[in-house]
Structures are given as structure tokens and as C-alpha cells.
Write a protein that holds these residues in place. Structure first.
Motif, PDB file in Angstrom:
ATOM      1  N   ARG A 283       0.829  -1.215   0.000  1.00 42.35           N
ATOM      2  CA  ARG A 283       0.000   0.000   0.000  1.00 42.35           C
ATOM      3  C   ARG A 283       0.859   1.258   0.000  1.00 42.35           C
ATOM      4  N   GLU A 284       1.873   1.292   0.873  1.00 44.14           N
ATOM      5  CA  GLU A 284       2.722   2.474   0.920  1.00 44.14           C
ATOM      6  C   GLU A 284       3.609   2.576  -0.315  1.00 44.14           C
ATOM      7  N   ALA A 285       4.067   1.424  -0.812  1.00 42.16           N
ATOM      8  CA  ALA A 285       4.897   1.462  -2.021  1.00 42.16           C
ATOM      9  C   ALA A 285       4.098   1.946  -3.220  1.00 42.16           C
ATOM     10  N   SER A 286       2.835   1.535  -3.298  1.00 42.03           N
ATOM     11  CA  SER A 286       1.999   1.999  -4.411  1.00 42.03           C
ATOM     12  C   SER A 286       1.660   3.472  -4.277  1.00 42.03           C
ATOM     13  N   ARG A 287       1.654   3.961  -3.044  1.00 41.19           N
ATOM     14  CA  ARG A 287       1.366   5.379  -2.850  1.00 41.19           C
ATOM     15  C   ARG A 287       2.541   6.262  -3.262  1.00 41.19           C
ATOM     16  N   TRP A 288       3.757   5.773  -3.021  1.00 39.89           N
ATOM     17  CA  TRP A 288       4.938   6.598  -3.299  1.00 39.89           C
ATOM     18  C   TRP A 288       5.704   6.157  -4.541  1.00 39.89           C
TER      19      TRP A 288
END
Length: 590
Positions: A283-288
Motif C-alpha cells: 500500500r505504501e509502495a503503491s502510494r509513493w
């Protein structure tokens, strides 16, 4: 003879209670080992033959045994609890504190908050003093019910009464504050627990503090807390490791998140915990990052097994791409993952088309779904219909709605709300009325609060001054009106210079326990100043103070604009709260 008569009555009460419990529990639960440990059921119900203090404790042990054997199911525990309450009341036996604590715990497990509050009041009425477990059980009940402010107030009241909180109570308060994103207060409670109350942190309290660091995105603080935890001799649980994965991911330190994830795998946690921690990283990797990097994370770097990633792990990537409106990227991810055969993934693709305003492409994808073996559902049509309506393409939304009904799907309330809102924005009052009537008569749908707000907004533009009043008279007695409906009808009354009607709605909101927001007070004060009814401004400011609402910068500016200086009171305008010159010009323009 009196002694024999009283003994015979108590024996009859005990045997009738035992027979009733047999019927309630069934033979299998009644004969469990847990119940046999309670010294046999009939013997625990002889209040004349045993010391009266032991009756309540034996009832507590029986109820606890039933709770353990039935996993706390309400259908089995609640009748036993009521039966024991009646028996102790008939024998005038005061239940022990352990009985009340177990009752609060069960009520919280069943979501019966009012009964838990009444049990806590009974503890005080019978002369007992609540202990730490009582308060922590009640706070956990309030937390599960979503009433975190009451849990914090309860602990503060007990603290003022001289009772020191335990570790479980502090953990509940910290979880509530984290959920409300009040991180500084959560950190202060952590420090007070260790410094003021001299509490030795348990794994539960360590995890609560690590959650604060994770939600705050402070990787350094999380590392310090984990170092203190290991130095104190506590072994990090998998909940603590998941919190570290979350903290490192939010801080975009994916290398450290990978290391903590590998450490989590060595703890052999449940599969749900592994999937949850992995979804946090993705989730965080897809956000950034890009979708390509996230897929590499799933396939090679973080996925240890040979099986392909599940749809649950792909969901953060797909949802991020859909919110971003990246139709091409989302299409590529679905093709590579072989996920085009799932209706949820196709709906996310339609959502991305709506975000990117590619309605023609979205309609083409909707037509192609049956060719892929996927039947469009209600959400598929609703995504495109609401997107077309909000973008002003109402003429294309109606044929799609007819196609949806012809395919055998029933439209939901959200679709009609978006159509009414689009008609209201276009100033078409007749269309608002027609859609609303079709929704109630043809499709038999109950209007939601958003539907009523959109309809009120549309009718406010009608030339008929009684249209809004008539609708308001129909819905004003509804128990489900929220702050948005009241705010809409207030704005309509103020637009028509009916200030008294708008002001009267404040008392109705208080009677219905509907929260009054700063936007409502600002709107009423602006109306009072515009209509030269400035004497009411003082009473409105007093009501704001009672509700615990402070004026924002915009309201202060309006007061300063009309009075040139605020009155000498708690509402005095401080120098540091003055808006900048550009803000003043913008507000004046508005």
C-alpha cells in the motif's frame, strides 16, 4: 418449623434453578468438565447450607465456565446470566465484584454498552469499589462500540477520584487517541504511565506505543521504542513487528520494512497477519512508487512462497492506480496478474476511467465485461452513472440506468442521489421531483440523508416558495436527520431572509442530539449580521462556547469586519490569529 420451612424453600429454589439451567444449557454443555469444576451445580445453589458470601462466587465461576465452553456466545451466556441474577436477587445475595466485572466483559463482547454502563452504576450502588479490571473492561467496551471519547472521560474521572489506571486502561486510551490522530496526547499518556504511575510496560502497552509511532510515520521513534522494549527483556510479539513494518513503510524506508517482514516470517504468525503486513508494504509502495515496483515487491522481494500473490495483496496497487486515474497502468497490472476475470478488478478499472474523465473508454469496458466471462454488477453501473451525472453528462446517464434495469439489476440509492444532485446543479427542479418520486414508487427505495439534502438543494431553486416547506414538514419528524440536512434547510431559510426559522432549528438539533458544527454557527452569524439582527450574535457565541466550539479564522474576520473590534471576552481576537492580507482579500471577495 420455621427453620425447616425456610430450608425447604431454599432447596426448592435451588432445584428449580438447576432444572432451568439444564434446559437453557443443554445436556452437553451442562455436563462439561468446566461446569463440574464448579463443585456441581445444585450444591452451589444452597444459600441456607453454605456461607452467603460463597454463593455469588460460585455463580461467577459457573458463568465463567459457560463463557469459556461456549466462547462467549450470547445465546448461551445471556440466559445463564439472567437466571443467576434472579436467583441472587431472590436470596438477597450481593454479587461479588468479580461477577460484575465478568458481566461488563460479556456485555462489551455482545455490544450492549447501555447494560455495561448500568452494571458499572450497580457496582457503586451496592457499595463496592471498581478496580482496575472493571475500568479497563468498561473502556474496552466503549472502544469497541466506537465511543472513544466516553472511554477517555471515564479514565479521567477515575483519575480525579484517586484511582490509578492500569496498563490495560492506558492501552485503550492510547488506541483511541491514535484512531483520532491525537498523537501528542497519546505520547503524553505513555510518559505518564511510566513516570507518574510507575507502570511496568506490558507487551500490550509496547504495541500501543509502536502503533502511535507507525500511524505518525516516525521511524526513528519506533526504533527507539523497539530498542527499549528489547532492553527491558520483553520479547517482541508479532503485533509489535507488524507495527514496525507499518512505521518503516510509512516513512518510505522499504529496506528496513523488508527486514522486519522477514523477521515476522520467522515468528510463524497466522497467514492473515502475514498478508496484512505485506499489504501494508504494498500500500505504501503503491502510494509513493510506481506500479511496476510494487509488483516486483510482491513477486520476488517479499513473497517467499512459490504461489502467486492473491487479489487481497494486489488491492492496494489497484486502488491507488484507480484513485490516480491511471487507466493504462491499471490495465497493464491486471493483464500481468491475470485479474481481468474478477468483477472487483473490472470495477476498479471503471473507477479509474471515471477519475480520468474517459467515459467513452469506460462504456467500452462495460460492454466487454460479458465477453471476458464477467457479469457487471450494481457497482459497475453505479460507478459510470454517478461519474456521468457529476460531470454534467446527465443525458448519457439515463440510458445507462435503463440498460441496468433491463439487465435485471436493481439500482441503489446512491445512483438516484447523484442524479438528483446533478439536476439540482442544473437548476431543473421538475427533474429533481420526478427522480425522487420514481425512486420511491417504481423502485421502492428509502431515501437516504444525502438524497434528502440533494432534493432540498434542488427545491430551494424552485419558484414555488412552498416546495421546500412542504418537503421539510414531511421529513422533519424523521429520526435519521443528520447535520447536513439541517445545514441545507438552514441555508435555504437564510437565503429567503427567514432567520427565525433557521435559528429555531438549533434547538431541534440539540433535542435530537445532532452535533452542531462550526459551519452552522458561521452561517447563522453571517445571516444575523447581514439582516441587522446583531443582538443574537452574542447568544450564538454563548451556544458555541457551551458546545466546546471555538471560532475559526473566517468567523473572527467577519466579526472583526462588522464590529471593528471584538468584545472584551474569551472571544477576543488575538494578534497571532489575524489573517494575512491575501486571506483578507480572498475572504472579502467571497
Amino acid at each position: 418449623s420455621d427453620l425447616l420451612y425456610s430450608y425447604r424453600n431454599s432447596l426448592g429454589l435451588a432445584m428449580s434453578t438447576a432444572a432451568r439451567l439444564r434446559a437453557l444449557l443443554g445436556a452437553d454443555v451442562f455436563a462439561t468438565e468446566a461446569c463440574r469444576r464448579c463443585n456441581a451445580l445444585p450444591s452451589c445453589l444452597f444459600p441456607r447450607c453454605l456461607p452467603r458470601e460463597s454463593v455469588g462466587h460460585r455463580c461467577h465461576r459457573l458463568l465463567n465456565a459457560v463463557k469459556v465452553s461456549s466462547a462467549g456466545k450470547q445465546s448461551q451466556c445471556k440466559p445463564v446470566l439472567d437466571c443467576m441474577e434472579e436467583m441472587m436477587a431472590a436470596e438477597r445475595v450481593r454479587p461479588p465484584l468479580a461477577w460484575f466485572n465478568l458481566s461488563i466483559h460479556l456485555f462489551g463482547h455482545w455490544g450492549m454498552v447501555d447494560q455495561a454502563w448500568e452494571t458499572l452504576r450497580r457496582i457503586v450502588r451496592v457499595g463496592l469499589r471498581p478496580d482496575g479490571y472493571t475500568i479497563s473492561s468498561m473502556m474496552s467496551t466503549l472502544e469497541r462500540a466506537g465511543r472513544g471519547s466516553e472511554a477517555i472521560a471515564l479514565l479521567e474521572n477515575m483519575e480525579r477520584a484517586g484511582s490509578s489506571p492500569d496498563v490495560a486502561s492506558v492501552s485503550v486510551v492510547m488506541r483511541v487517541l491514535v484512531r483520532e490522530r491525537r498523537f501528542s496526547e497519546a505520547i503524553r499518556w505513555w510518559e505518564r504511565a511510566r513516570v507518574v504511575y510507575k507502570l511496568e510496560p506490558t507487551p500490550q502497552l509496547w504495541v500501543a506505543m509502536l502503533d502511535v509511532c507507525a500511524k505518525k510515520g516516525d521511524a526513528e521513534m519506533a526504533s527507539q521504542v523497539m530498542t527499549e522494549m528489547t532492553q527491558s527483556g520483553a520479547e517482541p510479539t508479532y503485533q509489535a513487528i507488524v507495527a514496525m513494518v507499518d512505521a518503516m513503510s510509512r516513512a518510505q524506508k522499504f529496506d528496513l520494512a523488508s527486514q522486519w517482514y522477514q523477521r515476522l516470517l520467522r515468528c510463524n504468525p497466522p497467514d492473515s497477519v502475514v498478508n496484512h503486513s505485506l499489504s501494508i508494504i504494498v500500500r505504501e509502495a503503491s502510494r509513493w512508487g510506481s506500479s511496476k515496483e510494487c509488483i516486483e515487491i510482491l513477486k520476488s522481494r517479499f513473497h517467499s512462497s512459490n504461489s502467486p500473490p492473491t487479489l487481497y495483496l494486489y488491492t492496494p496497487i489497484l486502488d491507488a492506480l484507480a484513485r490516480r486515474g491511471d487507466v493504462a497502468g491499471l490495465q497493464r497490472v491486471l493483464d500481468e496478474g491475470g485479474l481481468l476475470g474478477d468483477v472487483v478488478c473490472n470495477n476498479l478499472l471503471l473507477k479509474a476511467c471515471v477519475r480520468a474523465k474517459q467515459f467513452r473508454h469506460g462504456l467500452e469496458l462495460l460492454r466487454m465485461m460479458p465477453e471476458r466471462g464477467v457479469r457487471p454488477d450494481v457497482y459497475s453501473f453505479a460507478t459510470l452513472i454517478t461519474g456521468l451525472a457529476k460531470s454534467g453528462f446527465v443525458g448519457q446517464a439515463y440510458p445507462l440506468l435503463a440498460e441496468m434495469i433491463a439487465s435485471g439489476l436493481k439500482p441503489n440509492t446512491h445512483i438516484f442521489t447523484s442524479l438528483i444532485s446533478a439536476a439540482a446543479d442544473a437548476g431543473d427542479t421538475q427533474a429533481c421531483k420526478k427522480i425522487f418520486e420514481d425512486m420511491k414508487t417504481q423502485h421502492e427505495l428509502v431515501p437516504s440523508l444525502a438524497t434528502l439534502s440533494a432534493l432540498l438543494k434542488g427545491l430551494s431553486q424552485s419558484e414555488d416558495p412552498t416546495a421546500v416547506t412542504t418537503l421539510w414538514d414531511e421529513i422533519r419528524d424523521s429520526r435519521f436527520l443528520d447535520s447536513r440536512c439541517f445545514q441545507t434547510i438552514m441555508s435555504i431559510f437564510l437565503r429567503r431572509d427567514q432567520f427565525d426559522e433557521a435559528y429555531a432549528l438549533l434547538s431541534q438539533m440539540k433535542f435530537r442530539q445532532v452535533p452542531r458544527s462550526i459551519q452552522i454557527y458561521t452561517m447563522l452569524i453571517q445571516g444575523a449580521l447581514r439582516l441587522s439582527t446583531r443582538e443574537i450574535v452574542g447568544s450564538l457565541l454563548d451556544l458555541m462556547k457551551e458546545d466546546g466550539i471555538s471560532p475559526d479564522r473566517r468567523l473572527k474576520f467577519h466579526l472583526l469586519h462588522y464590529y471593528n473590534a471584538l468584545p472584551e471576552s474569551d472571544w477576543k481576537l488575538e494578534r497571532r490569529a489575524m489573517p494575512s492580507e491575501s486571506q483578507v482579500q480572498q475572504i472579502a471577495t467571497v
